[in-house]
Design a protein around this motif. Sequence first.
Motif, PDB file in Angstrom:
ATOM      1  N   LEU A   1      29.764  44.697 -67.156  1.00 25.88           N
ATOM      2  CA  LEU A   1      28.749  45.299 -66.302  1.00 25.88           C
ATOM      3  C   LEU A   1      29.366  46.405 -65.449  1.00 25.88           C
ATOM      4  N   GLY A   2      30.533  46.154 -64.883  1.00 27.09           N
ATOM      5  CA  GLY A   2      31.202  47.160 -64.068  1.00 27.09           C
ATOM      6  C   GLY A   2      31.549  48.411 -64.857  1.00 27.09           C
ATOM      7  N   ALA A   3      31.984  48.233 -66.102  1.00 24.72           N
ATOM      8  CA  ALA A   3      32.301  49.388 -66.939  1.00 24.72           C
ATOM      9  C   ALA A   3      31.048  50.203 -67.236  1.00 24.72           C
ATOM     10  N   ASP A   4      29.928  49.525 -67.489  1.00 22.60           N
ATOM     11  CA  ASP A   4      28.670  50.236 -67.734  1.00 22.60           C
ATOM     12  C   ASP A   4      28.244  51.023 -66.500  1.00 22.60           C
ATOM     13  N   ILE A   5      28.383  50.416 -65.334  1.00 20.52           N
ATOM     14  CA  ILE A   5      28.016  51.095 -64.093  1.00 20.52           C
ATOM     15  C   ILE A   5      28.881  52.328 -63.889  1.00 20.52           C
ATOM     16  N   ALA A   6      30.175  52.234 -64.168  1.00 18.77           N
ATOM     17  CA  ALA A   6      31.067  53.383 -64.011  1.00 18.77           C
ATOM     18  C   ALA A   6      30.629  54.529 -64.919  1.00 18.77           C
ATOM     19  N   THR A   7      30.262  54.214 -66.151  1.00 22.69           N
ATOM     20  CA  THR A   7      29.795  55.242 -67.083  1.00 22.69           C
ATOM     21  C   THR A   7      28.508  55.885 -66.592  1.00 22.69           C
ATOM     22  N   LEU A   8      27.558  55.059 -66.160  1.00 21.75           N
ATOM     23  CA  LEU A   8      26.268  55.570 -65.705  1.00 21.75           C
ATOM     24  C   LEU A   8      26.413  56.385 -64.420  1.00 21.75           C
ATOM     25  N   PHE A   9      27.319  55.986 -63.547  1.00 16.74           N
ATOM     26  CA  PHE A   9      27.536  56.734 -62.309  1.00 16.74           C
ATOM     27  C   PHE A   9      28.103  58.114 -62.613  1.00 16.74           C
ATOM     28  N   ALA A  10      29.060  58.176 -63.534  1.00 17.79           N
ATOM     29  CA  ALA A  10      29.637  59.471 -63.916  1.00 17.79           C
ATOM     30  C   ALA A  10      28.571  60.374 -64.520  1.00 17.79           C
TER      31      ALA A  10
ATOM     32  N   ALA B   1      15.835  48.276 -61.371  1.00 10.24           N
ATOM     33  CA  ALA B   1      17.202  48.015 -61.821  1.00 10.24           C
ATOM     34  C   ALA B   1      18.044  49.211 -61.412  1.00 10.24           C
ATOM     35  N   GLY B   2      19.135  48.951 -60.733  1.00 12.57           N
ATOM     36  CA  GLY B   2      19.971  50.050 -60.277  1.00 12.57           C
ATOM     37  C   GLY B   2      21.281  49.537 -59.731  1.00 12.57           C
ATOM     38  N   PHE B   3      22.022  50.407 -59.058  1.00  9.12           N
ATOM     39  CA  PHE B   3      23.261  49.967 -58.440  1.00  9.12           C
ATOM     40  C   PHE B   3      23.564  50.813 -57.214  1.00  9.12           C
ATOM     41  N   ASP B   4      24.237  50.164 -56.260  1.00 11.81           N
ATOM     42  CA  ASP B   4      24.788  50.815 -55.063  1.00 11.81           C
ATOM     43  C   ASP B   4      26.281  50.942 -55.233  1.00 11.81           C
ATOM     44  N   ILE B   5      26.841  52.063 -54.766  1.00  4.82           N
ATOM     45  CA  ILE B   5      28.289  52.237 -54.770  1.00  4.82           C
ATOM     46  C   ILE B   5      28.738  52.771 -53.411  1.00  4.82           C
ATOM     47  N   PRO B   6      29.271  51.903 -52.544  1.00  4.42           N
ATOM     48  CA  PRO B   6      29.958  52.385 -51.347  1.00  4.42           C
ATOM     49  C   PRO B   6      31.404  52.720 -51.725  1.00  4.42           C
TER      50      PRO B   6
ATOM     51  N   PHE C   1      25.287  45.676 -58.566  1.00  2.08           N
ATOM     52  CA  PHE C   1      24.056  45.834 -59.331  1.00  2.08           C
ATOM     53  C   PHE C   1      22.893  45.275 -58.525  1.00  2.08           C
ATOM     54  N   VAL C   2      21.735  45.934 -58.624  1.00  2.00           N
ATOM     55  CA  VAL C   2      20.549  45.556 -57.854  1.00  2.00           C
ATOM     56  C   VAL C   2      19.387  45.307 -58.809  1.00  2.00           C
ATOM     57  N   LEU C   3      18.752  44.164 -58.662  1.00  2.00           N
ATOM     58  CA  LEU C   3      17.537  43.837 -59.405  1.00  2.00           C
ATOM     59  C   LEU C   3      16.435  43.555 -58.394  1.00  2.00           C
ATOM     60  N   GLY C   4      15.346  44.340 -58.430  1.00  2.00           N
ATOM     61  CA  GLY C   4      14.233  44.157 -57.506  1.00  2.00           C
ATOM     62  C   GLY C   4      13.087  43.446 -58.191  1.00  2.00           C
ATOM     63  N   VAL C   5      12.524  42.447 -57.509  1.00  2.00           N
ATOM     64  CA  VAL C   5      11.461  41.625 -58.089  1.00  2.00           C
ATOM     65  C   VAL C   5      10.335  41.471 -57.072  1.00  2.00           C
ATOM     66  N   ASP C   6       9.098  41.588 -57.556  1.00  2.00           N
ATOM     67  CA  ASP C   6       7.906  41.522 -56.705  1.00  2.00           C
ATOM     68  C   ASP C   6       6.999  40.358 -57.085  1.00  2.00           C
ATOM     69  N   ALA C   7       6.258  39.863 -56.101  1.00  3.43           N
ATOM     70  CA  ALA C   7       5.085  39.041 -56.366  1.00  3.43           C
ATOM     71  C   ALA C   7       3.957  39.956 -56.839  1.00  3.43           C
ATOM     72  N   PRO C   8       2.892  39.400 -57.420  1.00  4.09           N
ATOM     73  CA  PRO C   8       1.825  40.244 -57.964  1.00  4.09           C
ATOM     74  C   PRO C   8       1.179  41.187 -56.956  1.00  4.09           C
TER      75      PRO C   8
ATOM     76  N   ASN D   1      21.500  40.756 -56.019  1.00  5.09           N
ATOM     77  CA  ASN D   1      22.708  41.591 -56.048  1.00  5.09           C
ATOM     78  C   ASN D   1      23.814  40.888 -56.822  1.00  5.09           C
ATOM     79  N   ILE D   2      24.527  41.664 -57.655  1.00  6.19           N
ATOM     80  CA  ILE D   2      25.669  41.152 -58.414  1.00  6.19           C
ATOM     81  C   ILE D   2      26.834  42.094 -58.186  1.00  6.19           C
ATOM     82  N   THR D   3      27.853  41.650 -57.471  1.00  5.71           N
ATOM     83  CA  THR D   3      29.029  42.485 -57.253  1.00  5.71           C
ATOM     84  C   THR D   3      29.835  42.587 -58.546  1.00  5.71           C
ATOM     85  N   THR D   4      30.470  43.729 -58.770  1.00  9.43           N
ATOM     86  CA  THR D   4      31.325  43.885 -59.947  1.00  9.43           C
ATOM     87  C   THR D   4      32.805  43.815 -59.588  1.00  9.43           C
ATOM     88  N   VAL D   5      33.102  43.521 -58.323  1.00 13.80           N
ATOM     89  CA  VAL D   5      34.486  43.361 -57.865  1.00 13.80           C
ATOM     90  C   VAL D   5      34.537  42.173 -56.906  1.00 13.80           C
ATOM     91  N   ASP D   6      35.738  41.623 -56.727  1.00 15.94           N
ATOM     92  CA  ASP D   6      35.934  40.624 -55.679  1.00 15.94           C
ATOM     93  C   ASP D   6      35.972  41.364 -54.345  1.00 15.94           C
TER      94      ASP D   6
END
Length: 280
Positions: free
Chosen positions: A42-51, A106-111, A219-226, A142-147
């Motif tokens: 997942l972290g490798a995919d995020i790095a590619t998409l960020f670039a 579906a997205g990601f934050d990078i500080p 990684f960020v996943l947003g979910v809504d009620a109806p 939220n799913i962190t890709t690093v410790d």
Amino acid sequence: MNFANFRGPGMAYDVADIMGGLYGEGIIACEGAFAHDWVERLGADIATLFAEARERPGGVLARGPNRYYVEIHPERVHGFLDLVTHPWVVAVCQAVLGPDYKVVEAGFDIPGPGAMRQPWHRDFAAPPETLVGRRLNSLAFNITTVDVTDDMGPLEIAPGTQWDAWPGADPMFPPPALAPRYEARRQRKLPQMGDISARSALTIHRGTENRSARARPVFVLGVDAPDARNADKHDLQLSADFHARLPDAVRRHLACRVVDRLTPVVQAHTIEGLLMGSKG
């Protein structure tokens, strides 16, 4: 409540624990939900998409100095199906949002290194369903890709503040007079690779200074009620082929456009108040 108050996968998840955590402190987590190799991919995919995103105009949104958000196409990251079908994620969505919940983001934050501390905020204005009806109708996973370590700009959250209101002021940024309340309640979260957290995006929180030499992608996943309307801020796209290959039980929980060809996402949820960071 500890950050990792559930252990999984492969165990039953208690609805009362889930509801108590999200309606109480406003954040819960599942420790060790995924293996390290899953997270590394997942972290490798995020790095590619960020670039890629940084190469196109408007591909990234600033969330403060050296802090970015990118909304993505789910099929561009491995493991999207694993995530939305994880038993804990499904249990949390059903418990809080009901059986007809919808994935809307579906997205990601990078500080990155040098990211500044953010002001206390919530991610969007609290809806009447929460302020008046006292009900949560959206969640952010939220799913962190690093410790995460203390110097990497970890999230700080003020538990129980998803119910706070301050009529007449900016609906996302509490008045300065409330800062002592949040400082007194703040908890710093240090998730590890494999953990998943779920929180109300209305719970007052902030990113802190990244004093390290490493970025902290999440990684960020947003979910809504109806009845929630957060899908209006996003543009979840799936190709017709990818959509057709998903199980029916997953497709029914996606608020998305099904397209012949994926197009770059134009993210509409700029948060002006985060652009300068906080000095206080």
